[in-house]
Design an enzyme around this catalytic site. Structure first.
Site, PDB file in Angstrom:
ATOM      1  N   GLY A  29      44.594  33.082  67.413  1.00 60.43           N
ATOM      2  CA  GLY A  29      43.175  33.121  67.066  1.00 60.43           C
ATOM      3  C   GLY A  29      42.960  33.911  65.793  1.00 60.43           C
ATOM      4  N   ASN A  30      41.722  34.213  65.486  1.00 66.55           N
ATOM      5  CA  ASN A  30      41.433  35.050  64.314  1.00 66.55           C
ATOM      6  C   ASN A  30      40.220  35.921  64.606  1.00 66.55           C
ATOM      7  OD1 ASN A  30      38.900  33.749  63.180  1.00 66.55           O
ATOM      8  ND2 ASN A  30      40.268  31.981  63.274  1.00 66.55           N
ATOM      9  N   ARG A  31      39.861  36.767  63.661  1.00 65.69           N
ATOM     10  CA  ARG A  31      38.879  37.809  63.913  1.00 65.69           C
ATOM     11  C   ARG A  31      37.439  37.405  63.652  1.00 65.69           C
ATOM     12  NH1 ARG A  31      41.755  43.239  61.704  1.00 65.69           N
ATOM     13  NH2 ARG A  31      39.639  44.008  62.064  1.00 65.69           N
ATOM     14  N   SER A  32      37.164  36.139  63.473  1.00 65.12           N
ATOM     15  CA  SER A  32      35.776  35.709  63.280  1.00 65.12           C
ATOM     16  C   SER A  32      34.944  36.022  64.519  1.00 65.12           C
ATOM     17  CB  SER A  32      35.743  34.201  63.016  1.00 65.12           C
ATOM     18  OG  SER A  32      34.412  33.732  63.093  1.00 65.12           O
ATOM     19  N   ALA A  95      35.642  29.921  61.186  1.00 63.24           N
ATOM     20  CA  ALA A  95      36.972  30.280  60.687  1.00 63.24           C
ATOM     21  C   ALA A  95      37.974  29.409  61.449  1.00 63.24           C
ATOM     22  CB  ALA A  95      37.253  31.754  60.925  1.00 63.24           C
TER      23      ALA A  95
END
Ligand code: C5P
Length: 220
Positions: A29-32, A95
């Site tokens: 995943g990512n930090r959005s 994102a």
């Protein structure tokens, strides 16, 4: 405050991260946080637009008057976005993961006492924004985001031309008062023959200012 330029327009917005599953318990995943996209959805609905919000996995309340479609992966987000077309305006604020595992294991990947590392094979995800921008038809304006740590203008203008966008909203990530997870954001908007800087403010305030610019670009 209804905005006559946006009133009744169908505005499609993607927001949040995507999660790319590796196995039943793990994902990339990512930090959005999704906050900017949700703020844009709220602001567009408040101005009288008909808003569809395709949301990645985030724990945020659906803004009043907004139709929300929840998705998890980039592939699901693409499907939901394409299904929601035609629209007058598309804002790609999500994102989207650039890569996804080539295979998703249906069983939990196990470590053994002998293994000291592992290699994941990843493949590119489809570029949803570029695909939407290629569509002919109702779209009056296609807006992308660019989250960059360096060379912000260069990359933002690169996306504007490469993805054939009308507007790119660039923000610097990795510093206080801007970008992922933060409640505040600063941004610079780029279009073919102009740019405008937006000082750090709440994502709600910035969303209103960006929709004002979007209204102006619709008129232009
Ligand atoms: O190329 P880059 O990922 O930096 O571009 C960011 C913009 O492209 C964002 O608006 C994002 O929502 C969109 N994007 C997309 N699909 C991808 C990757 C990025 O729609 N697979």
């Amino acid at each position: 405050v209804v905005d006559s330029r946006l009133q009744g327009l169908r505005v499609l917005i993607s927001a949040g991260p995507t999660y790319e599953d590796l196995d039943p318990v793990r994902y990339i995943g990512n930090r959005s946080s999704g906050k900017m996209g949700f703020a844009l959805a709220a602001a567009a609905a408040a101005r009288g637009a008909q808003v569809v919000l395709v949301a990645g996995p985030v724990q945020l309340a659906t803004p009043d008057g907004v139709e929300r479609v929840n998705v998890r992966s980039a592939a699901q987000m693409r499907q939901a976005v394409l299904s929601a077309l035609p629209a007058d305006i598309y804002i790609g604020a999500a994102a989207v993961s650039d890569y996804t595992p080539r295979v998703v294991s249906d069983q939990k990947l196990k470590k053994t006492a002998q293994t000291t590392g592992m290699t994941l094979e990843l493949v590119r995800t489809p570029d949803i924004l570029a695909e939407v921008a290629e569509q002919t038809g109702a779209l009056k304006l296609v807006v992308g985001f660019a989250a960059e740590t360096h060379d912000v203008e260069k990359y933002a203008r690169g996306k504007l031309t490469a993805k054939r966008l009308d507007l790119v909203i660039a923000n610097r990530v990795g510093m206080a008062g801007s970008g992922f997870e933060s409640d505040d954001n600063a941004a610079t908007a780029y279009w073919a023959d102009g740019e405008r800087e937006f000082a750090s403010t709440s994502k709600q305030q910035l969303a209103g200012q960006l929709l004002e610019l979007i209204g102006q670009r619709l008129d232009a």
